[in-house]
Design a protein around this motif. Structure first.
Motif, PDB file in Angstrom:
ATOM      1  N   THR A 118       0.869  -1.212  -0.182  1.00 23.00           N
ATOM      2  CA  THR A 118      -0.037   0.027   0.162  1.00 23.00           C
ATOM      3  C   THR A 118       0.706   1.122   0.005  1.00 23.00           C
ATOM      4  OG1 THR A 118       0.074  -0.304   2.433  1.00 23.00           O
ATOM      5  CG2 THR A 118      -1.943  -1.126   1.121  1.00 23.00           C
ATOM      6  N   ASP A 119       2.235   0.979  -0.001  1.00 24.14           N
ATOM      7  CA  ASP A 119       3.191   2.289  -0.033  1.00 24.14           C
ATOM      8  C   ASP A 119       4.153   2.026  -1.274  1.00 24.14           C
ATOM      9  OD1 ASP A 119       4.077   4.668   0.624  1.00 24.14           O
ATOM     10  OD2 ASP A 119       5.493   3.805   2.237  1.00 24.14           O
ATOM     11  N   GLY A 120       3.792   1.338  -2.143  1.00 23.78           N
ATOM     12  CA  GLY A 120       4.744   1.269  -3.280  1.00 23.78           C
ATOM     13  C   GLY A 120       5.364  -0.064  -3.455  1.00 23.78           C
ATOM     14  N   THR A 121       6.100  -0.561  -4.419  1.00 23.68           N
ATOM     15  CA  THR A 121       6.478  -1.831  -4.565  1.00 23.68           C
ATOM     16  C   THR A 121       7.917  -1.979  -4.083  1.00 23.68           C
ATOM     17  OG1 THR A 121       7.508  -1.199  -6.822  1.00 23.68           O
ATOM     18  CG2 THR A 121       5.304  -2.049  -6.715  1.00 23.68           C
ATOM     19  N   ILE A 122       8.247  -3.358  -3.847  1.00 22.94           N
ATOM     20  CA  ILE A 122       9.730  -3.479  -3.097  1.00 22.94           C
ATOM     21  C   ILE A 122      10.279  -4.641  -3.893  1.00 22.94           C
ATOM     22  CG2 ILE A 122      10.658  -4.129  -0.958  1.00 22.94           C
ATOM     23  CD1 ILE A 122       8.704  -2.481   0.596  1.00 22.94           C
ATOM     24  N   ALA A 123      11.554  -4.652  -4.206  1.00 20.92           N
ATOM     25  CA  ALA A 123      12.234  -5.800  -4.633  1.00 20.92           C
ATOM     26  C   ALA A 123      12.955  -6.301  -3.703  1.00 20.92           C
ATOM     27  CB  ALA A 123      13.170  -5.302  -5.845  1.00 20.92           C
ATOM     28  N   ALA A 124      12.823  -7.923  -3.396  1.00 22.19           N
ATOM     29  CA  ALA A 124      13.657  -8.604  -2.233  1.00 22.19           C
ATOM     30  C   ALA A 124      14.273  -9.756  -2.718  1.00 22.19           C
ATOM     31  CB  ALA A 124      12.750  -8.794  -0.964  1.00 22.19           C
ATOM     32  N   ASP A 125      15.520 -10.035  -2.126  1.00 26.01           N
ATOM     33  CA  ASP A 125      16.195 -11.341  -2.574  1.00 26.01           C
ATOM     34  C   ASP A 125      15.450 -12.311  -1.687  1.00 26.01           C
ATOM     35  OD1 ASP A 125      17.955 -10.069  -4.089  1.00 26.01           O
ATOM     36  OD2 ASP A 125      19.467  -9.800  -2.588  1.00 26.01           O
ATOM     37  N   ASN A 126      15.003 -12.106  -0.630  1.00 26.40           N
ATOM     38  CA  ASN A 126      14.285 -13.077   0.363  1.00 26.40           C
ATOM     39  C   ASN A 126      13.195 -12.646   1.081  1.00 26.40           C
ATOM     40  OD1 ASN A 126      16.720 -15.084   0.321  1.00 26.40           O
ATOM     41  ND2 ASN A 126      17.560 -13.066   1.173  1.00 26.40           N
ATOM     42  N   VAL A 127      12.182 -13.139   1.097  1.00 27.52           N
ATOM     43  CA  VAL A 127      10.832 -13.055   1.840  1.00 27.52           C
ATOM     44  C   VAL A 127      10.483 -13.964   3.078  1.00 27.52           C
ATOM     45  CG1 VAL A 127       8.352 -12.472   1.856  1.00 27.52           C
ATOM     46  CG2 VAL A 127       9.891 -11.984  -0.223  1.00 27.52           C
ATOM     47  N   VAL A 128      10.258 -13.369   4.202  1.00 25.67           N
ATOM     48  CA  VAL A 128       9.798 -14.394   5.466  1.00 25.67           C
ATOM     49  C   VAL A 128       8.408 -13.915   5.771  1.00 25.67           C
ATOM     50  CG1 VAL A 128      10.387 -14.869   7.627  1.00 25.67           C
ATOM     51  CG2 VAL A 128      12.213 -14.341   6.231  1.00 25.67           C
ATOM     52  N   VAL A 129       7.599 -14.774   5.573  1.00 20.03           N
ATOM     53  CA  VAL A 129       6.038 -14.497   5.779  1.00 20.03           C
ATOM     54  C   VAL A 129       5.833 -14.932   7.235  1.00 20.03           C
ATOM     55  CG1 VAL A 129       3.712 -15.058   5.220  1.00 20.03           C
ATOM     56  CG2 VAL A 129       5.397 -15.201   3.494  1.00 20.03           C
ATOM     57  N   ALA A 130       5.723 -13.952   8.066  1.00 21.53           N
ATOM     58  CA  ALA A 130       5.616 -14.177   9.489  1.00 21.53           C
ATOM     59  C   ALA A 130       4.389 -13.415   9.960  1.00 21.53           C
ATOM     60  CB  ALA A 130       6.787 -13.403  10.227  1.00 21.53           C
ATOM     61  N   THR A 131       3.154 -13.846   9.292  1.00 19.62           N
ATOM     62  CA  THR A 131       1.734 -13.168   9.684  1.00 19.62           C
ATOM     63  C   THR A 131       0.914 -13.899  10.623  1.00 19.62           C
ATOM     64  OG1 THR A 131       1.128 -14.540   7.484  1.00 19.62           O
ATOM     65  CG2 THR A 131       1.589 -12.047   7.348  1.00 19.62           C
ATOM     66  N   GLY A 132       1.679 -15.072  11.017  1.00 21.36           N
ATOM     67  CA  GLY A 132       1.135 -15.758  12.301  1.00 21.36           C
ATOM     68  C   GLY A 132      -0.089 -16.723  11.532  1.00 21.36           C
ATOM     69  N   PRO A 133      -0.475 -17.751  12.591  1.00 26.66           N
ATOM     70  CA  PRO A 133      -1.233 -18.552  12.006  1.00 26.66           C
ATOM     71  C   PRO A 133      -2.992 -18.327  12.423  1.00 26.66           C
ATOM     72  CG  PRO A 133      -0.860 -19.091  14.447  1.00 26.66           C
ATOM     73  CD  PRO A 133      -0.040 -17.818  13.883  1.00 26.66           C
ATOM     74  N   TYR A 134      -3.338 -17.011  12.804  1.00 23.70           N
ATOM     75  CA  TYR A 134      -4.544 -16.476  13.143  1.00 23.70           C
ATOM     76  C   TYR A 134      -5.258 -15.502  11.981  1.00 23.70           C
ATOM     77  CZ  TYR A 134      -3.529 -19.012  17.281  1.00 23.70           C
ATOM     78  OH  TYR A 134      -2.857 -20.143  18.154  1.00 23.70           O
ATOM     79  N   GLN A 135      -5.045 -15.725  10.784  1.00 20.64           N
ATOM     80  CA  GLN A 135      -5.356 -14.534  10.107  1.00 20.64           C
ATOM     81  C   GLN A 135      -6.557 -14.399   9.580  1.00 20.64           C
ATOM     82  OE1 GLN A 135      -2.657 -15.656   6.905  1.00 20.64           O
ATOM     83  NE2 GLN A 135      -1.201 -16.353   8.364  1.00 20.64           N
ATOM     84  N   ARG A 136      -7.491 -15.554   9.709  1.00 15.33           N
ATOM     85  CA  ARG A 136      -8.876 -15.640   9.324  1.00 15.33           C
ATOM     86  C   ARG A 136      -9.816 -15.999  10.243  1.00 15.33           C
ATOM     87  NH1 ARG A 136     -11.046 -19.283   5.782  1.00 15.33           N
ATOM     88  NH2 ARG A 136      -8.945 -20.205   5.323  1.00 15.33           N
ATOM     89  N   ASN A 137     -10.855 -15.489  10.579  1.00 18.05           N
ATOM     90  CA  ASN A 137     -11.728 -16.292  11.559  1.00 18.05           C
ATOM     91  C   ASN A 137     -12.697 -16.972  11.013  1.00 18.05           C
ATOM     92  OD1 ASN A 137     -10.715 -14.125  13.196  1.00 18.05           O
ATOM     93  ND2 ASN A 137     -12.623 -12.759  13.442  1.00 18.05           N
ATOM     94  N   LEU A 138     -12.619 -18.277  11.410  1.00 12.36           N
ATOM     95  CA  LEU A 138     -13.599 -19.407  10.846  1.00 12.36           C
ATOM     96  C   LEU A 138     -15.023 -19.297  11.628  1.00 12.36           C
ATOM     97  CD1 LEU A 138     -11.058 -22.267  10.737  1.00 12.36           C
ATOM     98  CD2 LEU A 138     -11.550 -20.772   8.814  1.00 12.36           C
ATOM     99  N   VAL A 139     -15.951 -19.100  10.638  1.00 13.63           N
ATOM    100  CA  VAL A 139     -17.181 -19.121  11.233  1.00 13.63           C
ATOM    101  C   VAL A 139     -18.121 -19.724  10.366  1.00 13.63           C
ATOM    102  CG1 VAL A 139     -19.201 -17.688  11.743  1.00 13.63           C
ATOM    103  CG2 VAL A 139     -17.218 -16.646  12.344  1.00 13.63           C
ATOM    104  N   PRO A 140     -18.782 -21.022  10.884  1.00 13.38           N
ATOM    105  CA  PRO A 140     -19.637 -21.736   9.767  1.00 13.38           C
ATOM    106  C   PRO A 140     -20.945 -20.911   9.403  1.00 13.38           C
ATOM    107  CG  PRO A 140     -19.853 -22.355  12.131  1.00 13.38           C
ATOM    108  CD  PRO A 140     -18.810 -21.574  12.150  1.00 13.38           C
ATOM    109  N   ASP A 141     -21.554 -21.203   8.078  1.00  6.48           N
ATOM    110  CA  ASP A 141     -22.300 -20.560   7.732  1.00  6.48           C
ATOM    111  C   ASP A 141     -23.956 -21.231   8.228  1.00  6.48           C
ATOM    112  OD1 ASP A 141     -24.167 -18.716   6.226  1.00  6.48           O
ATOM    113  OD2 ASP A 141     -23.580 -19.523   4.464  1.00  6.48           O
TER     114      ASP A 141
END
Length: 407
Positions: A118-141
């Motif tokens: 949301t603040d431009g583009t970044i080039a990187a040699d490596n990326v570590v995805v450290a967003t955790g295991p709780y990203q989306r609430n699971l609610v049955p429909d």
């Protein structure tokens, strides 16, 4: 052309991202951490007011940074943990930008990655995805737009948030059990939907469960050794920390239900098998106590026996004669709390590193795409990978791997 170029991009500014920054700094590796909101955002905005951490104070630590406390056997509240992570961030002093979200991650033609943010583009040699295991609430429909008040456990704050009346808590894991007990203590009539679960003792033979996991090295068990089972233990640090016993909840007035199977106009169909789920939980509990006893005997540990731990209340009527239908209106149930867990959200990663369920494919956090890593996920390399005390070991492995790519 990207707006900037860096060596390693860390996505996520919670404990995993901060620990990753610490390990990279220790190796002199340049990097940038991006956090879409604030440091430790989920601890700040997705925890209820009365939550007590499931780990005793003595066991809480991050790399080179123990948790300060005056009561080693106490259990911290949310504010304590947020302050701890804030203080750790000040200790690490990561190169971090808050309020910047990564909206797409793709691979460059010649290797490396492009992160659209949301603040431009970044080039990187490596990326570590450290967003955790709780990203989306699971609610049955199940209830859809039924007029009953509905909230996921991540958005529950306190009993006063709910309209007057009885409450149904759907899901009896660690969060659901603690929330249900809080509501019962607040004088609410509580219905708790109980499915398959792993019931373990809070303490046994004078030691906390977390002590036993470390002492017996169960917290080092790998995903391969674990097998397909993925249920977390039902434990709580609330009210001084005590073993969760659903029969005790029922004795205090809580109504236990089986798993919710379907719903029609506010009437829930309840699956059979509540007694079997309770028995399965008891078997896990008894098996663990037996394993501890055998370990004590084999190691000749001078620890007191604990026969009271095996005391079991009889099944209450709500278990021996379980409800199979629950009419929310007829029972005066004005609110439903969905303590039904969380999922990951890696839709922004435009690379072949997820499976058909959308979960990360990796080995100990290292993906098949060179330079792309995951950190902080449950069972990343072992049981304690998502513990505050365990994420540092995984980050060290990833930092060494990144360093080796540079050489």
């Amino acid at each position: 052309m990207p707006d900037e170029k860096i060596e390693t991009l860390v996505v996520g500014g919670g404990q995993a991202g901060l620990v990753m920054s610490h390990r990279l700094k220790q190796r002199g590796l340049s990097h940038l951490v991006l956090e879409r909101h604030r440091i430790a955002e989920r601890w700040r905005s997705e925890r209820w007011d009365g939550l007590k951490f499931q780990f005793p104070n003595w066991s809480v630590r991050l790399p080179d940074f123990p948790f300060p406390h005056s009561d080693p056997d106490g259990y911290a509240n949310t504010d304590d943990i947020v302050k701890f992570i804030d203080d750790y961030a000040a200790f690490v002093a990561p190169p971090i930008r808050c309020g910047v979200a990564v909206t797409r991650l793709s691979q460059c033609g010649g290797g490396g990655f492009i992160a659209e943010t949301t603040d431009g583009t970044i080039a990187a040699d490596n990326v570590v995805v450290a967003t955790g295991p709780y990203q989306r609430n699971l609610v049955p429909d199940l209830l859809g737009d039924h007029p009953v008040f509905q909230v996921h456990a991540a958005d529950y704050k306190n009993p006063g948030q709910l309209p007057p009346g009885a409450v149904l808590v759907a899901g009896a894991g660690a969060s659901g059990a603690q929330i249900a007990e809080e509501l019962l203590q607040a004088g609410r009539r509580v219905y708790l939907s109980v499915g398959r679960h792993r019931r373990l003792p809070r303490r046994y033979r004078g030691r906390d469960l977390i002590w036993w996991l470390a002492e017996m090295r169960l917290d080092q068990v790998t995903p391969e050794e674990r097998g397909p089972a993925r249920l977390g233990p039902v434990i709580s640090g609330a009210y001084g920390g005590r073993t969760i016993d659903f029969r005790s909840f029922a004795a205090d007035g809580m109504i236990l239900l089986g798993r919710i199977e379907a719903a029609h106009d506010g009437v829930l169909d309840i699956a059979s098998g509540l007694a079997e789920s309770m028995a399965d939980g008891d078997l896990v509990y008894a098996t663990f106590l037996g394993a501890v006893d055998e370990y004590v005997r084999r190691r000749k540990l001078d620890l007191p026996e604990d026969p009271d731990a095996r005391t079991t209340l009889p099944n209450p009527p709500c278990v021996t004669e379980p409800l199979r239908r629950l009419d929310l209106a007829a029972e005066g149930i004005s609110a439903v709390i969905w303590a039904t867990g969380y999922g990951v959200d890696f839709d922004w990663i435009d690379l072949p590193v997820t499976d058909a369920k959308g979960e990360a494919v990796h080995h100990n956090g290292i993906s098949a795409v060179p330079g792309l890593y995951f950190l902080g996920l449950q069972w990343l390399s072992k049981m304690n990978s998502s513990f505050l005390s365990g994420v540092g070991d995984d980050a060290e492995v990833l930092a060494d791997h990144i360093l080796a790519r540079r050489l």
